[in-house]
Design a protein around this motif. Structure first.
Motif, PDB file in Angstrom:
ATOM      1  N   HIS A 170       0.847  -1.193   0.000  1.00 13.83           N
ATOM      2  CA  HIS A 170       0.000   0.000   0.000  1.00 13.83           C
ATOM      3  C   HIS A 170       0.880   1.240   0.000  1.00 13.83           C
ATOM      4  N   SER A 171       0.402   2.285  -0.626  1.00 17.10           N
ATOM      5  CA  SER A 171       1.148   3.541  -0.630  1.00 17.10           C
ATOM      6  C   SER A 171       1.026   4.206   0.750  1.00 17.10           C
ATOM      7  N   ILE A 172       1.901   5.152   1.007  1.00 17.62           N
ATOM      8  CA  ILE A 172       1.862   5.908   2.264  1.00 17.62           C
ATOM      9  C   ILE A 172       0.509   6.599   2.397  1.00 17.62           C
ATOM     10  N   THR A 173       0.031   7.205   1.320  1.00 16.11           N
ATOM     11  CA  THR A 173      -1.253   7.913   1.336  1.00 16.11           C
ATOM     12  C   THR A 173      -2.388   6.967   1.711  1.00 16.11           C
ATOM     13  N   GLU A 174      -2.377   5.763   1.161  1.00 18.02           N
ATOM     14  CA  GLU A 174      -3.425   4.786   1.484  1.00 18.02           C
ATOM     15  C   GLU A 174      -3.382   4.421   2.965  1.00 18.02           C
ATOM     16  N   ILE A 175      -2.189   4.224   3.495  1.00 20.88           N
ATOM     17  CA  ILE A 175      -2.062   3.873   4.911  1.00 20.88           C
ATOM     18  C   ILE A 175      -2.570   5.023   5.791  1.00 20.88           C
ATOM     19  N   LEU A 176      -2.197   6.251   5.421  1.00 14.09           N
ATOM     20  CA  LEU A 176      -2.645   7.418   6.192  1.00 14.09           C
ATOM     21  C   LEU A 176      -4.163   7.503   6.218  1.00 14.09           C
ATOM     22  N   GLU A 177      -4.787   7.253   5.052  1.00 14.01           N
ATOM     23  CA  GLU A 177      -6.243   7.319   4.972  1.00 14.01           C
ATOM     24  C   GLU A 177      -6.906   6.182   5.753  1.00 14.01           C
ATOM     25  N   MET A 178      -6.312   4.990   5.714  1.00 15.64           N
ATOM     26  CA  MET A 178      -6.866   3.838   6.449  1.00 15.64           C
ATOM     27  C   MET A 178      -6.927   4.098   7.953  1.00 15.64           C
ATOM     28  N   PHE A 179      -5.853   4.702   8.473  1.00 17.85           N
ATOM     29  CA  PHE A 179      -5.751   4.872   9.916  1.00 17.85           C
ATOM     30  C   PHE A 179      -6.130   6.283  10.398  1.00 17.85           C
ATOM     31  N   HIS A 180      -6.418   7.169   9.449  1.00 16.73           N
ATOM     32  CA  HIS A 180      -6.792   8.560   9.788  1.00 16.73           C
ATOM     33  C   HIS A 180      -5.717   9.219  10.664  1.00 16.73           C
ATOM     34  N   ILE A 181      -4.487   9.163  10.189  1.00 19.98           N
ATOM     35  CA  ILE A 181      -3.366   9.766  10.913  1.00 19.98           C
ATOM     36  C   ILE A 181      -2.549  10.633   9.969  1.00 19.98           C
ATOM     37  N   SER A 182      -1.663  11.417  10.541  1.00 20.10           N
ATOM     38  CA  SER A 182      -0.781  12.265   9.728  1.00 20.10           C
ATOM     39  C   SER A 182       0.478  11.485   9.362  1.00 20.10           C
ATOM     40  N   LYS A 183       1.211  12.031   8.406  1.00 18.60           N
ATOM     41  CA  LYS A 183       2.456  11.392   7.969  1.00 18.60           C
ATOM     42  C   LYS A 183       3.470  11.351   9.121  1.00 18.60           C
ATOM     43  N   SER A 184       3.544  12.430   9.911  1.00 19.69           N
ATOM     44  CA  SER A 184       4.500  12.448  11.025  1.00 19.69           C
ATOM     45  C   SER A 184       4.147  11.386  12.065  1.00 19.69           C
ATOM     46  N   THR A 185       2.848  11.161  12.292  1.00 21.93           N
ATOM     47  CA  THR A 185       2.427  10.112  13.238  1.00 21.93           C
ATOM     48  C   THR A 185       2.818   8.747  12.700  1.00 21.93           C
ATOM     49  N   LEU A 186       2.627   8.521  11.395  1.00 19.05           N
ATOM     50  CA  LEU A 186       2.999   7.245  10.778  1.00 19.05           C
ATOM     51  C   LEU A 186       4.481   6.955  11.004  1.00 19.05           C
ATOM     52  N   TYR A 187       5.344   7.921  10.669  1.00 24.01           N
ATOM     53  CA  TYR A 187       6.779   7.705  10.798  1.00 24.01           C
ATOM     54  C   TYR A 187       7.212   7.543  12.260  1.00 24.01           C
ATOM     55  N   LYS A 188       6.528   8.225  13.151  1.00 22.14           N
ATOM     56  CA  LYS A 188       6.841   8.075  14.578  1.00 22.14           C
ATOM     57  C   LYS A 188       6.528   6.647  15.029  1.00 22.14           C
TER      58      LYS A 188
END
Length: 194
Positions: free
Chosen positions: A160-178
């Motif tokens: 999955h792309s980063i954008t898809e993951i962000l949308e799935m979990f309703h989080i920001s990119k910085s939260t994902l990387y953290k």
């Protein structure tokens, strides 16, 4: 340049006393408000602040014309000093172009720093007290551990792309990387048996 500021709280009150004193003190321009000092929005004061330049002197008839609280006065005095603008209050005989006036000016700054330190100390004491009772400060995690594991797996699987993951979990990119940084991927490689 001497620039004056006059304020009365109601329309019934008259600015003449203040304006006369400011003109007598040598003010070339006078800004005025007919509004309570407790109100944050004062159009005359806003225009005055735009006009003040380094080397100018702000003159008021009395300290309470500029601010109603000590905190507000300290903020003004601190801002004036940072901009290289002198301050003069006619009734209290404060004039920062003199040695005695500069002392008063620095006392205002010391009071502001003292207040900031008190707030910092109270905050630290409150946090320590909360920790002693088992409470931790800060925002609660946006995802529980199970969802964090799933997120890390999806991230490393690269299906999955980063954008898809962000949308799935309703989080920001910085939260994902953290979350990815804090949760290393689990080793799932099969080790051959011997």
């Amino acid at each position: 340049m001497l620039i004056g500021y006059a304020r009365v709280s109601t329309v019934d009150q008259n600015l003449n006393l203040q304006k006369d004193a400011l003109e007598k003190a040598g003010c070339e321009r006078i800004f005025e408000d007919t509004i309570s000092g407790a109100r944050a929005e004062r159009p005359g004061l806003a225009k005055l602040k735009e006009q003040l330049r380094s080397g100018d002197t702000l003159v008021v008839w009395r300290l309470d014309r500029l601010g109603r609280t000590l905190r507000n006065l300290i903020e003004w005095v601190t801002w004036l000093e940072s901009e290289g603008i002198a301050f003069k209050s006619l009734q209290e005989s404060i004039d920062t172009t003199t040695s005695g006036g500069k002392l008063i000016f620095h006392m205002f700054g010391a009071l502001a720093e003292f207040e900031r330190n008190l707030i910092r100390e109270r905050t630290q004491a409150g946090l320590l007290s909360a920790r002693a009772r088992g409470r931790m400060g800060g925002r609660p995690p946006s995802l529980d551990k199970k969802k964090q594991k799933l997120l890390v797996k999806l991230y490393h699987d690269k299906d999955h792309s980063i954008t898809e993951i962000l949308e799935m979990f309703h989080i920001s990119k910085s939260t994902l990387y953290k979350i990815v940084r804090e949760n290393p991927p689990e080793i799932t490689a099969n080790i051959p048996h011997q």
